[in-house]
Every structure is written in C-alpha cells, then in structure tokens.
Scaffold this motif. Structure first.
Motif, PDB file in Angstrom:
ATOM      1  N   LEU A   1       0.872  -1.116  -0.178  1.00  0.00           N
ATOM      2  CA  LEU A   1       0.156   0.118   0.062  1.00  0.00           C
ATOM      3  C   LEU A   1       1.047   1.405   0.028  1.00  0.00           C
ATOM      4  N   ILE A   2       0.579   1.966  -0.752  1.00  0.00           N
ATOM      5  CA  ILE A   2       1.673   3.406  -1.209  1.00  0.00           C
ATOM      6  C   ILE A   2       1.224   4.540  -1.029  1.00  0.00           C
ATOM      7  N   ALA A   3      -0.174   4.739  -1.152  1.00  0.00           N
ATOM      8  CA  ALA A   3      -0.977   5.844  -1.086  1.00  0.00           C
ATOM      9  C   ALA A   3      -0.736   6.880   0.108  1.00  0.00           C
ATOM     10  N   MET A   4      -0.774   7.980  -0.102  1.00  0.00           N
ATOM     11  CA  MET A   4      -1.391   9.090   0.927  1.00  0.00           C
ATOM     12  C   MET A   4       0.187   9.478   1.854  1.00  0.00           C
TER      13      MET A   4
ATOM     14  N   THR B   1      19.355  -8.169  15.691  1.00  0.00           N
ATOM     15  CA  THR B   1      18.289  -7.725  14.517  1.00  0.00           C
ATOM     16  C   THR B   1      17.087  -8.637  14.336  1.00  0.00           C
ATOM     17  N   TYR B   2      15.977  -7.873  14.017  1.00  0.00           N
ATOM     18  CA  TYR B   2      14.724  -8.723  13.566  1.00  0.00           C
ATOM     19  C   TYR B   2      14.093  -7.898  12.623  1.00  0.00           C
ATOM     20  N   HIS B   3      13.573  -8.727  11.679  1.00  0.00           N
ATOM     21  CA  HIS B   3      12.918  -8.159  10.614  1.00  0.00           C
ATOM     22  C   HIS B   3      11.207  -8.604  10.514  1.00  0.00           C
ATOM     23  N   SER B   4      10.731  -7.553   9.987  1.00  0.00           N
ATOM     24  CA  SER B   4       9.332  -7.250  10.057  1.00  0.00           C
ATOM     25  C   SER B   4       8.791  -6.896   8.529  1.00  0.00           C
ATOM     26  N   THR B   5       7.967  -7.725   7.925  1.00  0.00           N
ATOM     27  CA  THR B   5       7.475  -7.340   6.863  1.00  0.00           C
ATOM     28  C   THR B   5       5.995  -7.231   6.736  1.00  0.00           C
ATOM     29  N   ALA B   6       5.396  -6.058   6.115  1.00  0.00           N
ATOM     30  CA  ALA B   6       3.876  -6.272   6.117  1.00  0.00           C
ATOM     31  C   ALA B   6       3.374  -7.340   5.677  1.00  0.00           C
ATOM     32  N   PRO B   7       2.270  -8.138   6.044  1.00  0.00           N
ATOM     33  CA  PRO B   7       1.622  -9.187   5.815  1.00  0.00           C
ATOM     34  C   PRO B   7       1.069  -9.126   4.376  1.00  0.00           C
ATOM     35  N   PRO B   8       1.134  -9.975   3.628  1.00  0.00           N
ATOM     36  CA  PRO B   8       0.814 -10.067   1.952  1.00  0.00           C
ATOM     37  C   PRO B   8      -0.800  -9.862   1.945  1.00  0.00           C
ATOM     38  N   PRO B   9      -1.242  -8.916   1.124  1.00  0.00           N
ATOM     39  CA  PRO B   9      -2.660  -8.673   1.003  1.00  0.00           C
ATOM     40  C   PRO B   9      -2.949  -9.801   0.097  1.00  0.00           C
ATOM     41  N   PRO B  10      -4.390 -10.081  -0.157  1.00  0.00           N
ATOM     42  CA  PRO B  10      -4.797 -11.134  -1.185  1.00  0.00           C
ATOM     43  C   PRO B  10      -4.427 -10.798  -2.522  1.00  0.00           C
ATOM     44  N   GLY B  11      -3.971 -11.806  -2.819  1.00  0.00           N
ATOM     45  CA  GLY B  11      -3.467 -11.841  -4.313  1.00  0.00           C
ATOM     46  C   GLY B  11      -2.018 -11.577  -4.676  1.00  0.00           C
TER      47      GLY B  11
ATOM     48  N   TYR C   1       6.634 -11.596  15.893  1.00  0.00           N
ATOM     49  CA  TYR C   1       5.757 -12.420  16.872  1.00  0.00           C
ATOM     50  C   TYR C   1       4.912 -11.985  17.930  1.00  0.00           C
ATOM     51  N   CYS C   2       4.687 -10.720  17.649  1.00  0.00           N
ATOM     52  CA  CYS C   2       3.310  -9.890  18.482  1.00  0.00           C
ATOM     53  C   CYS C   2       2.320  -9.717  17.731  1.00  0.00           C
ATOM     54  N   ASP C   3       0.959 -10.493  17.848  1.00  0.00           N
ATOM     55  CA  ASP C   3      -0.055 -10.259  17.157  1.00  0.00           C
ATOM     56  C   ASP C   3      -1.031  -9.514  17.979  1.00  0.00           C
ATOM     57  N   ALA C   4      -0.789  -8.647  18.694  1.00  0.00           N
ATOM     58  CA  ALA C   4      -1.494  -7.880  19.555  1.00  0.00           C
ATOM     59  C   ALA C   4      -2.358  -6.757  18.512  1.00  0.00           C
ATOM     60  N   PRO C   5      -3.382  -6.244  18.684  1.00  0.00           N
ATOM     61  CA  PRO C   5      -4.111  -5.274  17.985  1.00  0.00           C
ATOM     62  C   PRO C   5      -3.315  -3.897  17.943  1.00  0.00           C
ATOM     63  N   ILE C   6      -3.329  -3.394  16.903  1.00  0.00           N
ATOM     64  CA  ILE C   6      -2.677  -2.169  16.561  1.00  0.00           C
ATOM     65  C   ILE C   6      -3.440  -0.844  17.683  1.00  0.00           C
ATOM     66  N   ARG C   7      -2.541  -0.407  18.582  1.00  0.00           N
ATOM     67  CA  ARG C   7      -3.010   0.669  19.476  1.00  0.00           C
ATOM     68  C   ARG C   7      -2.556   2.135  19.039  1.00  0.00           C
ATOM     69  N   HIS C   8      -1.131   2.175  18.490  1.00  0.00           N
ATOM     70  CA  HIS C   8      -0.523   3.425  18.518  1.00  0.00           C
ATOM     71  C   HIS C   8      -0.036   3.240  16.824  1.00  0.00           C
TER      72      HIS C   8
ATOM     73  N   ILE D   1      -2.483   2.456   7.298  1.00  0.00           N
ATOM     74  CA  ILE D   1      -1.698   1.555   8.217  1.00  0.00           C
ATOM     75  C   ILE D   1      -2.240   0.455   8.605  1.00  0.00           C
ATOM     76  N   GLU D   2      -3.424   0.493   9.111  1.00  0.00           N
ATOM     77  CA  GLU D   2      -4.279  -0.580  10.018  1.00  0.00           C
ATOM     78  C   GLU D   2      -4.320  -1.531   8.888  1.00  0.00           C
ATOM     79  N   VAL D   3      -5.045  -1.364   7.887  1.00  0.00           N
ATOM     80  CA  VAL D   3      -5.134  -2.289   6.643  1.00  0.00           C
ATOM     81  C   VAL D   3      -4.020  -2.928   6.398  1.00  0.00           C
ATOM     82  N   ARG D   4      -3.063  -2.152   5.944  1.00  0.00           N
ATOM     83  CA  ARG D   4      -1.394  -2.720   5.733  1.00  0.00           C
ATOM     84  C   ARG D   4      -0.855  -3.651   6.723  1.00  0.00           C
ATOM     85  N   ASP D   5      -0.758  -3.431   8.055  1.00  0.00           N
ATOM     86  CA  ASP D   5      -0.041  -4.019   9.050  1.00  0.00           C
ATOM     87  C   ASP D   5      -0.908  -4.985   9.792  1.00  0.00           C
ATOM     88  N   ASP D   6      -2.303  -4.887   9.630  1.00  0.00           N
ATOM     89  CA  ASP D   6      -3.064  -5.773  10.342  1.00  0.00           C
ATOM     90  C   ASP D   6      -3.141  -6.086  11.864  1.00  0.00           C
TER      91      ASP D   6
END
Length: 510
Positions: A353-356, A456-466, A382-389, A371-376
């Motif tokens: 997601l690249i807009a805005m 170091t630990y890496h995090s990639t935004a989850p893959p959108p459908p398709g 390893y943290c699956d907690a809901p986005i608050r910040h 951001i919420e839709v992109r990151d989920d």
C-alpha cells in the motif's frame, strides 16, 4: 539382541557420535549443564545432537527416545530460565552504569527475551516472572523441571498458584512439593494445581482470600480468531456475574425453544448475547467492517482468499457473501446493509500500500486506516496484538515524516519499548531480495528492529490477498520459494491484473 538403549546414540552425517557419544541421555545432560557463558557456549552442540539423532529400530527403543526427548525439553526449559535471569541481572547492571534510574532499570529485558523466544512481548514478560520465581524462590520446582519430573507448563501452574504468597511462604510451598515427596509421580495438570493451591491455602489463607477479592479488578472481554470464520468472544467475570449472565441466556433459550424456535439452544444463546449487547437484532449497526480482497475474488468468483482486519484470512466465498448480504441470511431480523467498494492503491504484484502522506504531526484518520489495513496487527516480530499506536519509524522530532512509508502500527507496549535507550527501528528493504524483482522496483513495507544487544529482527507487512509468493520479500531467516520458470511467469502475469480492494459494510441507520 541389543537393548533399546543401544539405539539412542546419535550420529552425524559422517557417522561419528554427535554429542559426547551418549545419545539422548548425553544431550539431556548437556542441556542440564548449560550455564551462563559467552555467546551461549554449548547450545549449538545440543542442537546438532538432536538433529542428528537416529530413530531406534525397536518399539521399546523409540519409546525410550521419546521419553528422553521430553526430559530434554524440561532440562532446556530450566536452563533457559537460568539464562534469562542472568541476562536480566546483566542488563540491569548495564543500565545502572548508563545512569538509568533504579525504578526504570530492567525495562526492555522481557521484550528482548520474548524476541529470542519468538513470542509476543506480553508472553515474554510473563515468562520472565516465571523464570525469576523458579530461580530465586523455588529451587525444588526448578530441580523437578531440570530432571524432567515437571514440564514448563506445569512449573508455570505451580508458580501461578503461589504468586500471592510472600517469598518465605512460597519457598515453604516449594519445599512441600519437592520432587522427593512423590507429589509429581503420575500427576496431571489438575492434580498439581490442586496440590499447590491447597498448600498455599494452608500457609497463608488471608493472602489467598485477598487475591480472590482483587481478581475482580481483572474482569475483561477479549476477542480472538477461531477456525472457519468464527471468533471467540470471551468474558472473564466474577463468579456471581458470570453465573447470572449464563443463567439469563439459558432461560431465554429455553423460552424460545418452547415456542417452536427452529434454532438450536446454543444458537439462540449466542444470538441473544449479540442482540442484548448491541441492542439491535442482527447485532450490527453503524459499524464498518473492512474486507481486503482482490477484484477477481469480488467480481469473478476467484478462489483467492480475502482478509478481514482484526481476524485474518477468510474464504473467498464467505467474503463475497459478507460483502453482498452481511448477516442477512443468518438472522431474518437483520436490516438491509449498505455496501460500497473503496479502492486501495497498491504496487502491482507486491501489494504494498503506497498512497497518502501528510505534513501533520499526528497521522490523519485516513492514513491511520491505511496503516491498519496494511499492517493488520502489531508489527513487532511475534507480536499479534491489536494496533493501538500509529508510530513514526524515524521519530518526528528527528525529522521523520508523517507518511505511509515512515508509519507502522504497534501495540502500546511495543511502542513504549521501542523508545527505550538502545532500541532502534529503521524502514529498509529486506536483507535478501526476492528472486523476481517487483514490477515497480520495491518490495512490501519492511522494517528492521535492533535491540540493545545488537540483535536484529525483521518485519514485513503481511501479504494482501492476491500477492504472489515469488514476489513476497524474504528476510535473512527465510528461504526462497522454488518454482519452475514457466509457472512463475504465468502466475506473475496473472497477478499483475490483481488489485486489493477494501469492501466496507455498514448497516443503514434507522
């Protein structure tokens, strides 16, 4: 004929003994002897020994190996607890030397241990508390764990039941439940929990009673995914309120069944719960449900799954049903739903997601939603907690812009941890590029987290459908997916035509 123990000796690919030539017993002994040392000396040898273990050729030998490996897990858990406390002490000394106030020393320790254990910061915090109790207050329980008489979970149960006691009373319970008393022989989880609870009652009944009184302060409601597009809505309530709630639902179900309601008793209870909480038949009113799906899934009956933020992946057919009908077919009293399609701008193929962007200090609402839709969920590994910040990766006070690239969704705890001295997060491409370059030369959003120890630990935004697997970014720990060149070309050409859409469903207000 050789006995089962003769088959416990592991061998390396070259045929030599892998770990002291002592099979599972040697590996267990090695795990029990691990003590704090530079760079975890000895641990690679333990891992190599387990990986090169050959299965026994008799049933008795296989059972002996299985039991030995269970002992190994317990011994490793005990060693990990000791190492965690050693790290805690070392970090506190380092922070004290850096001038950190005494009240703030130890912050970030649990988060680093959680990353090393590949679990969420919340679980890491609870684990550090367990390790501190075992190592400093409960030596007999630690010994039982070390020798395989307890699993890590059962040691956790004992520590949990004695958490309200003073250190002296906790040590007394620990001695009462010592391994040589036979408490743990053939005992299951419930038996061990009951024994620990009874011992705590006898030693300090007042503290246990006060603990039960304070427990009401922990009442809460939580939601977590369940299989088959279901969720578990859980309420932790004081016993009186919990029983009253369940009784009311049961009474309503019995009443409706007696009048010929075709639903099952359980279904009526579930529907009544939703209707009474929301105050609306059908349970949805003025609430937007975001669906992320490809245009082909929505319009051409493609099988590519969709994603429901806050839940996860859902089947394509169920997503189309929700987009078109909402809950109408499940509850005849539900009102009509108003549905529209909102395009999310993405990089073709990668789905990034690249807009805005924004010049504001705080992320505006539309950018926060993006951001919420992109990151989920929280972007800390390893943290699956809901986005608050909604966090600036490069802080605003250091010139960080308010953009989608410099934004990341974090839970509250991870955002506070990130601000501790020695922690650093950067937005950068993955260490290992994908085998097929993205069409627009950019992989999906990727961050690198560096802890005070330099890990170091890496995090990639989850893959959108398709999103094609061959176009998904790889980290240094991941392995590329091998595909034939013909299949990759065909699939990539197909996926260039896919774009994720956001489908929002809202009940028409009455």
């Amino acid at each position: 004929m050789e006995g089962p123990q003769d088959y416990l000796t592991p061998t390396t690919p070259s045929g030599t003994a892998a770990f002291h030539g002592a099979g599972v017993q040697g590996i267990v002994a090695g795990a029990g002897s691990v003590r704090p040392a530079a760079h975890g000396a000895g641990v690679p040898g333990l891992i190599a020994g387990v990986r090169s273990l050959l299965p026994a050729t008799t049933g008795a030998g296989l059972i002996d190996q299985i039991r030995g490996l269970e002992d190994l897990k317990s011994a490793a858990a005990a060693a990990q607890a000791r190492l965690s406390i050693a790290f805690d002490h070392l970090e506190r000394q380092r922070q004290a030397g850096a001038g950190v106030p005494a009240a703030e020393q130890g912050q970030g320790v649990a988060a680093q241990i959680a990353l090393a254990r590949r679990e969420s910061p919340n679980r890491g915090s609870r684990y550090l508390g367990l390790a501190r109790a075992l190592v400093t207050e409960m030596p007999h329980t630690l010994t039982a764990l070390d020798t395989g008489q307890l699993s890590e979970w059962r040691a956790t149960l004992i520590a949990k039941e004695t958490a309200c006691l003073t250190a002296a009373d906790r040590a007394a319970v620990d001695e009462e439940l010592a391994p040589d008393t036979g408490t743990f022989h053939g005992a299951g989880n419930r038996t061990i929990t009951t024994a620990a609870r009874a011992a705590a009652y006898r030693l300090d009944p007042l503290s246990v009673t006060q603990r039960a009184t304070r427990a009401a302060n922990g009442r809460r409601v939580s939601l977590r995914p369940a299989p088959d597009t279901m969720t578990l809505l859980t309420a932790l309530l004081p016993v009186a309120e919990g029983v009253a709630t369940y009784t009311a639902l049961t009474r309503e179900a019995d009443t409706k069944k007696s009048t010929g309601d075709p639903r099952t008793r359980a279904q009526i209870m579930a529907d009544t719960l939703v209707e009474r909480i929301t105050g609306t038949p059908g349970g949805i009113t003025g609430i937007t449900i975001n669906l992320v799906m490809t245009d082909r899934t929505l319009l051409q009956a493609d099988s590519e799954p969709a994603r429901l933020p806050g839940y996860g992946t859902i089947p394509a057919g169920w997503a189309r049903h929700l987009a078109r009908h909402g809950t109408k077919t499940r509850n005849p009293d539900a009102a009509e739903l108003k549905t529209w399609v909102r395009r999310l701008y993405t990089a073709p193929g990668t789905g990034d997601l690249i807009a805005m962007d924004s010049t504001a200090r705080l992320f505006p609402p539309a950018l926060r939603r993006l951001i919420e839709v992109r990151d989920d969920t929280c972007r800390t590994p390893y943290c699956d907690a809901p986005i608050r910040h909604h966090d600036h990766i490069l802080p605003w006070h250091n010139g960080g812009p308010t953009t989608i690239e410099n934004g990341a969704g974090l839970c509250e705890a991870c955002n506070h941890t990130k601000e501790q001295p020695g922690w650093n997060t950067t937005a950068r491409p993955p260490a290992t590029p994908p085998p097929t370059p993205p069409p627009q030369g950019r992989p999906r959003h990727h961050t690198q987290l560096t802890t005070p120890t330099g890990h170091t630990y890496h995090s990639t935004a989850p893959p959108p459908p398709g999103t094609s697997l061959s176009l998904r970014p790889h980290t240094a720990e991941s392995l590329p997916v091998s595909r034939s060149s013909t299949r990759t070309k065909v699939r990539n050409e197909k996926l260039r035509r896919l774009r994720p859409y956001s489908v929002s469903t809202e009940r028409t207000p009455h």
